[in-house]
Write an enzyme that holds these catalytic residues in place. Structure first.
Site, PDB file in Angstrom:
ATOM      1  N   HIS A  87     -35.756 -13.539   1.699  1.00 34.03           N
ATOM      2  CA  HIS A  87     -34.903 -12.543   2.352  1.00 34.03           C
ATOM      3  C   HIS A  87     -35.574 -11.972   3.598  1.00 34.03           C
ATOM      4  CE1 HIS A  87     -32.326 -12.707  -1.099  1.00 34.03           C
ATOM      5  NE2 HIS A  87     -33.246 -12.226  -1.910  1.00 34.03           N
ATOM      6  N   HIS A 112     -41.871  -4.987   6.396  1.00 28.33           N
ATOM      7  CA  HIS A 112     -41.153  -6.261   6.490  1.00 28.33           C
ATOM      8  C   HIS A 112     -40.222  -6.212   7.699  1.00 28.33           C
ATOM      9  CE1 HIS A 112     -38.361  -3.681   4.219  1.00 28.33           C
ATOM     10  NE2 HIS A 112     -37.456  -4.315   4.946  1.00 28.33           N
ATOM     11  N   HIS A 131     -39.498  -2.535   9.067  1.00 23.87           N
ATOM     12  CA  HIS A 131     -39.342  -1.441   8.107  1.00 23.87           C
ATOM     13  C   HIS A 131     -40.637  -1.274   7.317  1.00 23.87           C
ATOM     14  CE1 HIS A 131     -34.695  -2.160   7.976  1.00 23.87           C
ATOM     15  NE2 HIS A 131     -35.057  -1.433   9.013  1.00 23.87           N
TER      16      HIS A 131
HETATM   17 ZN   LIG Z   1     -35.657  -3.712   5.649  1.00 23.10          ZN
END
Ligand SMILES: [Zn+2]
Length: 247
Positions: A87, A112, A131
């Site tokens: 992801h 990330h 983030h």
């Molecule tokens: Zn994020």
């Protein structure tokens, strides 16, 4: 009861970091049947993704003047490893880095990235957004977000990407010492708003701090990140509803 609440919160934090799937192996993604429009239907534990009213990301606009206090950054430790969880690509940090805000300490867990950006600023999307996720002792989450524009290469990103986990499931030890400050701009002025995890289970109550200044990365650095993922990994912006964005 206390343990249950904490476990749920921790599971949410882990899910946010993509390291565990507390609700079983519910497959989600950024397109098709597992995409953002369907997250709320994939699992009962993801229902907040569609029922929530304080969801992230958002388009930050209509800023309210709030005389915000400086965030207390205490980023002493370095990242230990970098993971590709399918992801995102995520750098995990050794214990000991934290921010201080609202009279509380939030420990840095990981930073990330998303490409393109998830949040928009005055309707402007950026090529990449970082983030850095923090958690307090009682499981409250705070995210320091940073926008990346194309320009000169970032030294901090270069140090992370030197050990880029190219494929889903890859986890590499970092060879260079990278502090979270190496990923952030000099000025830590920020916009503040309430939001959620931008990935299932979309848990709300997350404090968001979007840094006003962006950082540059090279086109090659952006390409390297995109090459490690299957698809753009940004959830579309969500309705702001009753929220305000303070600056
Ligand atoms: Zn994020």
């Amino acid at each position: 009861m206390k343990k249950t609440i904490l476990s749920t919160v921790v599971a949410g934090a882990l899910l946010f970091s993509g390291q565990a799937m507390a609700s079983g192996d519910v497959h989600w993604s950024y397109s098709g049947h597992g995409g953002p429009a369907h997250w709320g239907d994939l699992s009962s534990e993801f229902s907040t993704c569609k029922s929530g009213v304080n969801q992230s990301p958002i388009n930050l606009t209509g800023f309210i003047e709030g005389d915000l206090p400086a965030i207390g950054f205490s980023y002493g430790t370095t990242a230990t490893d970098i993971v590709n969880n399918g992801h995102t690509v995520q750098a995990n940090f050794a214990k000991g880095s934290s921010i201080s805000v609202d009279g509380m300490e939030f420990d840095l867990l990981q930073c990330h990235f998303h490409a393109p950006s998830e949040n928009n600023i005055d309707s402007k999307s950026f090529p990449m957004e970082g983030h850095c996720v923090h958690a307090s002792k009682d499981g409250k989450l705070a995210v320091v977000a940073v926008m990346f524009d194309i320009g000169d290469a970032s030294k901090g990103i270069a140090s992370l990407w030197a050990n880029m986990p190219e494929h889903t499931g890859d986890k590499h030890t970092l060879s260079a010492k990278v502090k979270a400050t190496d990923l952030l701009p000099e000025s830590k002025d920020y916009y503040r708003f309430n939001g959620s995890l931008t990935t299932p289970p979309c848990t709300e109550g997350v404090r968001w701090f979007m840094l006003k200044d962006s950082v540059t990365i090279s086109k090659e650095q952006l390409n390297a990140f995109q090459g490690a993922l299957h698809e753009p990994n940004n959830r579309p912006v969500q309705p702001v509803n009753a929220r305000i964005v303070v600056q």
